[in-house]
Each structure stands twice: as C-alpha cells, then as structure tokens.
Design an enzyme around this catalytic site. Structure first.
Site, PDB file in Angstrom:
ATOM      1  N   ARG A 209      88.550  -6.464  47.015  1.00 50.80           N
ATOM      2  CA  ARG A 209      88.580  -5.600  44.806  1.00 50.80           C
ATOM      3  C   ARG A 209      89.297  -4.672  44.535  1.00 50.80           C
ATOM      4  O   ARG A 209      90.111  -5.508  44.403  1.00 50.80           O
ATOM      5  CB  ARG A 209      86.775  -4.963  45.184  1.00 50.80           C
ATOM      6  CG  ARG A 209      86.523  -4.558  43.703  1.00 50.80           C
ATOM      7  CD  ARG A 209      85.087  -4.305  43.846  1.00 50.80           C
ATOM      8  NE  ARG A 209      84.828  -2.696  44.316  1.00 50.80           N
ATOM      9  CZ  ARG A 209      83.441  -2.744  44.031  1.00 50.80           C
ATOM     10  NH1 ARG A 209      82.752  -2.796  43.990  1.00 50.80           N
ATOM     11  NH2 ARG A 209      83.789  -0.960  44.663  1.00 50.80           N
TER      12      ARG A 209
ATOM     13  N   TYR B  76      55.981 -14.110  22.602  1.00 52.74           N
ATOM     14  CA  TYR B  76      56.958 -14.754  22.293  1.00 52.74           C
ATOM     15  C   TYR B  76      56.966 -15.675  23.118  1.00 52.74           C
ATOM     16  O   TYR B  76      56.627 -15.439  24.584  1.00 52.74           O
ATOM     17  CB  TYR B  76      58.713 -13.715  22.034  1.00 52.74           C
ATOM     18  CG  TYR B  76      58.922 -13.355  21.175  1.00 52.74           C
ATOM     19  CD1 TYR B  76      58.549 -14.404  19.738  1.00 52.74           C
ATOM     20  CD2 TYR B  76      59.458 -12.222  20.896  1.00 52.74           C
ATOM     21  CE1 TYR B  76      59.369 -14.068  18.314  1.00 52.74           C
ATOM     22  CE2 TYR B  76      59.976 -11.836  20.346  1.00 52.74           C
ATOM     23  CZ  TYR B  76      59.545 -12.357  18.670  1.00 52.74           C
ATOM     24  OH  TYR B  76      60.471 -11.306  17.925  1.00 52.74           O
TER      25      TYR B  76
ATOM     26  N   MET C 222      62.119  -7.458  21.654  1.00 50.20           N
ATOM     27  CA  MET C 222      63.715  -6.469  21.894  1.00 50.20           C
ATOM     28  C   MET C 222      63.247  -4.980  21.531  1.00 50.20           C
ATOM     29  O   MET C 222      63.613  -3.551  22.365  1.00 50.20           O
ATOM     30  CB  MET C 222      64.162  -6.597  20.103  1.00 50.20           C
ATOM     31  CG  MET C 222      64.697  -5.886  19.976  1.00 50.20           C
ATOM     32  SD  MET C 222      65.860  -5.812  18.738  1.00 50.20           S
ATOM     33  CE  MET C 222      66.698  -7.475  18.688  1.00 50.20           C
TER      34      MET C 222
ATOM     35  N   LYS D 186      79.117   8.221  38.659  1.00 47.79           N
ATOM     36  CA  LYS D 186      80.529   7.206  38.136  1.00 47.79           C
ATOM     37  C   LYS D 186      79.591   6.433  37.257  1.00 47.79           C
ATOM     38  O   LYS D 186      78.524   6.935  37.211  1.00 47.79           O
ATOM     39  CB  LYS D 186      81.346   5.837  38.508  1.00 47.79           C
ATOM     40  CG  LYS D 186      79.910   4.939  39.581  1.00 47.79           C
ATOM     41  CD  LYS D 186      80.706   4.100  40.616  1.00 47.79           C
ATOM     42  CE  LYS D 186      79.554   3.954  41.497  1.00 47.79           C
ATOM     43  NZ  LYS D 186      80.679   3.067  41.921  1.00 47.79           N
TER      44      LYS D 186
END
Ligand SMILES: *Cc1c(COP(=O)(O)O)cnc(C)c1O
Length: 376
Positions: A139, A271, A319, A44
């Site tokens: 589920r 950052y 990023m 999957k």
C-alpha cells in the site's frame, strides 16, 4: 423533538481500553525483559467516528496520537495536545509543510516525492519523521530495494536541519489472521532496519494485542506501537469478541421504538417481504435505518436489544427504520429503548458480522444526522 436516535461516546471506556492495551504490552515486556513501547493512539477518521475531542480526552495517557488528516491534527493541538502527533500518510503537497512546522507534526515518509518536497523546505524547527518500509502490504512505503536509499536521504535531511529524527516504520497486512506471514514480514523489517538509528513503529491493534510480536522487533532505539480499533472497544480479530479481550464499547448507538404492531401468521414485514411471520407475532419499528449508518446488509437474526432484552432484527433495513421481533419482549411499547450496539446491546462486531463487514466500517459510518452525546 429530534428523531429518537443517538450515539453516546464514553470517554472512560476510551481510557479503559487504552489502559488495557498498555497493561497487555507491559506484561509481554515483563516476560521479554524489555521496555514497554510507547503508544500512538490511532484516531484517524474522526477517531473511528467517536470525535477528535473525545479522543484527545480519552487518550490523555497515550504517548502520541496518530491520524491522517492535517486538519484533525491541527484540531488536536488547538485542544491542547502537546505530545507527538503522527501523520500516517505524511503530507501531500509542499504547502502542507508549513502546517507540519507550525503544529510540530511527526510525519511518515512513504514515497520519494515526499523526500524531494522536503529537500526544498524552509522550517522554523526540524521535523520528526518515520521512513516507511513496505513489507508486503503493498500500500504505502518503500520497497526493500528502495528503502536503504530513502533512509539515507532522510539522514541527509537530518544533517541539513530539516528533520530532527529519522525513524523506521512498517505495517503488517495479516496481523489479525496469519501469524506465520506476520513473522516473516517482521523478519524483513528487522533485517532492513535493525542497524539503523532512530525509533521504530510497526504494530496495529491486532499486532499490539499479540503477545510477543512487538518484542521481536530488533531495535536499539525507542519503539512505538499503533493500536486503533481496539481502543474503541471493537475486536481486530474475526474470531474473538471485544469482551473476551477485556475491551469496553466506547460508542453506544441507541434509538427507540416508534411503533408496535401485532401481525398474523404469514404476514410479510418491510420491503420485499423478505421476512414472513411463521406465527402470529408482535414486531416493533425502530427509529434507525441505513441513512443513520446502520448496515442495510444486516438481515433477519442480527442481534439487537429492546428494553434490555436481546432479540433479533427482522426483514430488510430501510432508510430510516428497521423492524425487530418483540416475541421475547412482551412489555415493549412505543418509546422503549433499543440498543443497536454498545453498552447494553450487542457488540458492534456482532452486528458487523451479521452484515458481512467489520466493526471499523460501522463505527466510522454513523451518519451526521444522528445526534451525539458524550459521557464521562
Ligand atoms: C489504521 C492504522 C493503524 C491502526 O490499525 P487498527 O487495526 O485500527 O489497530 C495502525 N497503523 C496504520 C498505518 C494504520 O493505517
């Protein structure tokens, strides 16, 4: 030139891992004097990010392929896969039934709506199906109370020529961390299904790699296990790395250094300056960031290899870039190879642990902008 980052898929590692699982199952069935279960290789989510085509080749020796997406199933047929294909969520609307028929897809039947849709079906050939029992995952699947009727319904569909076979399946919620709960759930499965005809299927990777678990499925028909993550060389267990399980990484995420700089004591990196140098040091900037699928939550200390030397990530992942400590790799320069995970680097599970997630998520999340290569 494209950015120097790529994900390389090793088809032979996929095959190796499948063989490793098959050998493990064979050993536990020798011990239990039983027959080795068939293996659905679970592919999957684009084969956990590795590519359907690579999976079809790598898992050529599997007894079947299992997935969720009808389009991926059709793609497997187009690539020449002739053995069974199991749709783990079955189908979603009546229009899907024509696709199941045309491509000979095996379905999981987990809710009443699916059974009702099949009542109306007109098929060229009957379908193979597994009726799903909920043993505590909560589920998909019929409750213990509803299962007997659902199975009876499937048998009626079989008599009407809509189904060719009606098997039984379930899924364990805690095969990776709680053997007691799993044994209890297996007992529920056995109690409700052992007197019913048809094949059975219960085990994911964790359960397939747990000796003795599937051999306790009480069933006269054929058995199928459903390993996924381990086939890609990632461990289903939190406390065991893939190496210890004899698994090989099937995906290597590699990039290069695009900048190298010396920084003085006290300088911050990236950052927020969440990392500051406690001494003068050299850092490298890698062409990989969270937009490539590398986890932003991997912090300072996450393992990473530069020029074959294991070192650590420092500061926040941005990023498109991240920073590494080059103290132990003085020869590193622009163009040096960096392995984020896979062959020659940390395992994806180590990176996942550092980021508070699991290997599954990282493998599935490698971004489309990362170039792809396949090696035999
Ligand atoms: C994903 C999945 C598997 C495979 O699970 P792994 O943990 O990757 O081995 C097996 N069965 C079902 C129903 C699944 O959804």
């Amino acid at each position: 030139m494209p950015r120097p980052i790529s994900a390389t898929i090793s088809v032979s590692s996929l095959s190796h891992n499948l063989q490793r699982v098959a050998n493990g199952l064979q050993q536990s069935c020798n011990a239990a004097k039983s027959v080795r279960p068939n293996i659905w290789a679970v592919i999957k989510a684009n084969a956990y990010g590795h590519g359907i085509e690579q999976a079809v080749h790598g898992f050529a020796q599997a007894d079947g392929l299992a997935m969720l997406d009808l389009d991926e199933a059709v793609r497997c047929r187009q690539l020449g896969w002739t053995k069974p294909i199991l749709l783990l969520e079955g189908f979603f609307e009546p229009a899907d039934i024509a696709v199941l028929d045309e491509y000979r897809l095996t379905i999981s039947l987990h809710c009443q709506e699916q059974l009702d849709m099949l009542d109306q079906a007109r098929l060229a050939r009957p379908l193979d199906a597994f009726v799903k029992l909920n043993v505590g995952m909560n589920r998909l699947g019929f409750s213990e109370q509803a299962f007997p009727d659902a199975y009876r319904h499937a048998r009626q569909l079989q008599q009407q020529g809509i189904l060719a076979s009606a098997g039984k399946m379930s899924h364990f919620a805690r095969a990776d961390d709680d053997p007691v709960t799993t044994a209890e759930q297996l007992q529920v499965f056995n109690r409700l299904t052992q007197s019913l005809p048809g094949p059975s299927s219960v085990c994911n990777s964790a359960a397939s790699l747990t000796p003795g678990l599937w051999t306790n499925v009480t069933c006269d028909g054929e058995q199928w296990v459903r390993p996924g993550i381990c086939l890609y060389g990632s461990s289903p267990f939190e406390d065991r790395l893939p190496d210890a399980l004899g698994l090989r990484p099937a995906m290597t995420l590699a990039a290069q250094l695009i900048s190298v700089r010396d920084i003085p004591r006290g300088a911050g990196v990236g950052y927020g300056h969440v990392f500051t140098a406690s001494d003068a040091m050299r850092i490298g900037i890698v062409a990989c960031g969270y937009a490539d699928g590398y986890p932003r939550h991997a912090g300072t200390g996450t393992p990473i290899c530069v020029d074959g030397v294991r070192t650590r990530l420092v500061g926040r992942v941005s990023m498109d870039m991240l920073a590494v400590d080059l103290t132990s790799v003085p020869q590193a320069r622009v163009g040096s190879s960096v392995v984020l995970w896979g062959d020659g680097g940390p395992s994806v599970d180590e990176v996942a642990q550092a980021a508070g997630t699991i290997g599954y998520e990282l493998l599935c999340a490698v971004a489309p902008r990362v170039s792809r290569a396949t090696v035999a």
